[in-house]
Design an enzyme around this catalytic site. Structure first.
Site, mmCIF file in Angstrom:
data_model
loop_
_atom_site.group_PDB
_atom_site.id
_atom_site.type_symbol
_atom_site.label_atom_id
_atom_site.label_comp_id
_atom_site.label_asym_id
_atom_site.label_seq_id
_atom_site.Cartn_x
_atom_site.Cartn_y
_atom_site.Cartn_z
ATOM 1 C CB ALA A 109 -0.864 -0.008 1.256
ATOM 2 C CG ASN A 124 17.722 1.437 -12.311
ATOM 3 O OD1 ASN A 124 18.754 0.978 -11.823
ATOM 4 N ND2 ASN A 124 16.801 2.036 -11.584
ATOM 5 C CG LEU A 182 20.366 3.178 -20.511
ATOM 6 C CD1 LEU A 182 21.111 3.289 -21.846
ATOM 7 C CD2 LEU A 182 21.371 3.086 -19.363
ATOM 8 C CB SER A 193 15.133 10.720 -20.893
ATOM 9 O OG SER A 193 16.477 11.009 -20.589
ATOM 10 N N GLY A 196 9.931 1.888 -14.785
ATOM 11 C CA GLY A 196 10.562 0.575 -14.903
ATOM 12 C C GLY A 196 9.533 -0.556 -14.827
ATOM 13 C CG ASP A 197 7.282 -1.220 -11.345
ATOM 14 O OD1 ASP A 197 8.307 -1.916 -11.270
ATOM 15 O OD2 ASP A 197 6.818 -0.585 -10.388
ATOM 16 C CB ALA A 247 4.684 4.653 -17.424
HETATM 17 P P1 ADP Z 1 13.398 2.768 -13.381
HETATM 18 O O1 ADP Z 1 12.056 3.379 -13.195
HETATM 19 O O2 ADP Z 1 13.425 1.311 -13.051
HETATM 20 O O3 ADP Z 1 14.541 3.536 -12.763
HETATM 21 P P2 ADP Z 1 14.061 3.946 -15.978
HETATM 22 O O4 ADP Z 1 14.082 5.290 -15.341
HETATM 23 O O5 ADP Z 1 15.294 3.522 -16.696
HETATM 24 O O6 ADP Z 1 13.659 2.777 -14.969
HETATM 25 O O7 ADP Z 1 12.828 3.948 -17.004
HETATM 26 C C1 ADP Z 1 12.355 2.775 -17.633
HETATM 27 C C2 ADP Z 1 11.950 3.089 -19.040
HETATM 28 O O8 ADP Z 1 10.948 4.117 -19.028
HETATM 29 C C3 ADP Z 1 13.079 3.626 -19.931
HETATM 30 O O9 ADP Z 1 13.769 2.575 -20.552
HETATM 31 C C4 ADP Z 1 12.307 4.485 -20.918
HETATM 32 O O10 ADP Z 1 11.773 3.664 -21.927
HETATM 33 C C5 ADP Z 1 11.142 5.017 -20.101
HETATM 34 N N1 ADP Z 1 11.455 6.374 -19.589
HETATM 35 C C6 ADP Z 1 11.861 6.708 -18.341
HETATM 36 N N2 ADP Z 1 12.041 8.049 -18.225
HETATM 37 C C7 ADP Z 1 11.743 8.570 -19.441
HETATM 38 C C8 ADP Z 1 11.721 9.901 -19.991
HETATM 39 N N3 ADP Z 1 12.074 10.972 -19.255
HETATM 40 N N4 ADP Z 1 11.354 10.044 -21.284
HETATM 41 C C9 ADP Z 1 10.995 8.986 -22.048
HETATM 42 N N5 ADP Z 1 10.996 7.727 -21.589
HETATM 43 C C10 ADP Z 1 11.361 7.497 -20.307
#
Ligand code: ADP
Length: 310
Positions: A17, A195, A228, A230, A259-260, A290
């Site tokens: 939660a 990540n 990675l 963005s 990431g999820d 997301a």
């Molecule tokens: P986590 O949430 O596990 O740290 P990331 O930040 O790497 O994972 O984000 C997971 C995925 O979400 C990335 O591979 C990318 O496809 C998308 N994503 C995350 N942040 C951005 C962003 N600022 N712009 C576009 N896509 C994003």
């Protein structure tokens, strides 16, 4: 032998939660900061990924079924978490109600700059064990995909991966929160998804390019996908295929849960017959979507409860 049932995605992991408060600034040790009201929402990496997978199957019109396996307490939070899974189209029959431990809770502080602090009381997530593994692998077949993270005890993850592999199912481990993984566990996975920070912990390597991903996959003995933010994601398989998938440029509002969303869509793509490269493309698209809205479980096309199971 024919196999009439559609592929199954079993997500084995945490349900929490989430209790969030928005603050002008994050508190220092010993400080009290007044914030806005309390915002309650269903969370936990496992449950978020199960919901993401259910939405991805619906969006793609696939027949795959998503099942969640984990534990909640015998309390209101646990009931709400199960209801949120069912509402998203996830089979929650593998979520056990633990009579001894409360539902896991994540206390989330977010400041006006978007930085956050999170403290988790794992509760029933820490009682996940052998019986849950048995429930997760029962009826698994080759073609099915098992997804796990590290918010439940690692011995259970080890057992799950071994058992799933024994019946020919594929395993996707999202090694989050960051932790070192032993070589035996890594080598028995189909895919490790991490990540950049988690890559350093789980693999002991910095991975931001396809050649580095190739090196990581060769040393781990499984496919490696590193997200990675963005910049999208890089990936490599143990047989030498490696590449990068840039993320589309979007206006990021809230990166929690990106990431999820990636992992849910990635797992669905694997069950649809996609290879790792195509599945990464699906994951990157889902992650980018997301981040355009607030909340860890935002999806642009909520499932229509009246629509059938096409
Ligand atoms: P986590 O949430 O596990 O740290 P990331 O930040 O790497 O994972 O984000 C997971 C995925 O979400 C990335 O591979 C990318 O496809 C998308 N994503 C995350 N942040 C951005 C962003 N600022 N712009 C576009 N896509 C994003």
């Amino acid at each position: 032998m024919t196999d009439p049932r559609p592929p199954r995605i079993v997500v084995f992991g945490s349900l929490n939660a989430d209790l969030s408060v928005q603050l002008p600034e994050l508190p220092q040790a010993g400080q009290t900061v007044l914030g806005s009201g309390l915002f309650r929402s269903p969370g936990g990496k496992g449950a978020n990924q199960a919901v993401a997978a259910a939405h991805a199957t619906q969006r793609r019109g696939l027949p795959a079924a998503v099942r969640m396996v984990g534990r909640v307490g015998a309390d209101d939070e646990g009931q709400l978490l199960r209801e949120s899974l069912a509402a998203a189209g996830v089979d929650d029959s593998g979520v056990q109600i633990d009579r001894e431990a409360p539902t896991g809770v994540a206390l989330i502080l977010v400041d006006d700059a978007g930085d956050n602090m999170i403290a988790v009381a794992p509760g029933a997530n820490l009682t996940v064990g052998e019986a849950d593994v048995a429930g997760a692998v029962a009826g698994l077949r080759p073609g099915d995909v098992v997804v796990c993270q590290l918010e439940v005890p690692v011995p259970a993850i080890r057992q799950l991966v071994r058992s799933a592999r024994a019946v020919g199912a594929r395993t996707v481990c999202n090694a989050a929160p960051a932790a070192a993984l032993d070589p035996e566990l890594l080598a028995s996975l189909t895919v490790l998804v991490v990540n950049e920070t988690e890559a350093r912990h789980s693999l002991g390597l910095s991975v931001t390019t396809p050649p580095q991903a190739a090196q990581a996959a060769a040393s781990a003995g499984c496919a490696v996908v590193v997200t990675l933010g963005s910049r999208g994601a890089v990936y490599a398989t143990p047989d030498g295929d490696a590449g990068a998938c840039p993320a589309p440029s979007v206006e990021a509002v809230d990166t929690v849960g990106a990431g999820d969303a990636f992992v849910g869509a990635f797992a669905v793509a694997l069950t649809a017959g996609d290879g790792v490269a195509e599945a990464v493309t699906a994951g990157v698209a889902a992650g980018a979507t997301a981040v355009t809205q607030l909340g860890a479980r935002y999806y642009p096309h909520p499932p229509d409860p009246k629509s059938g199971d096409e």
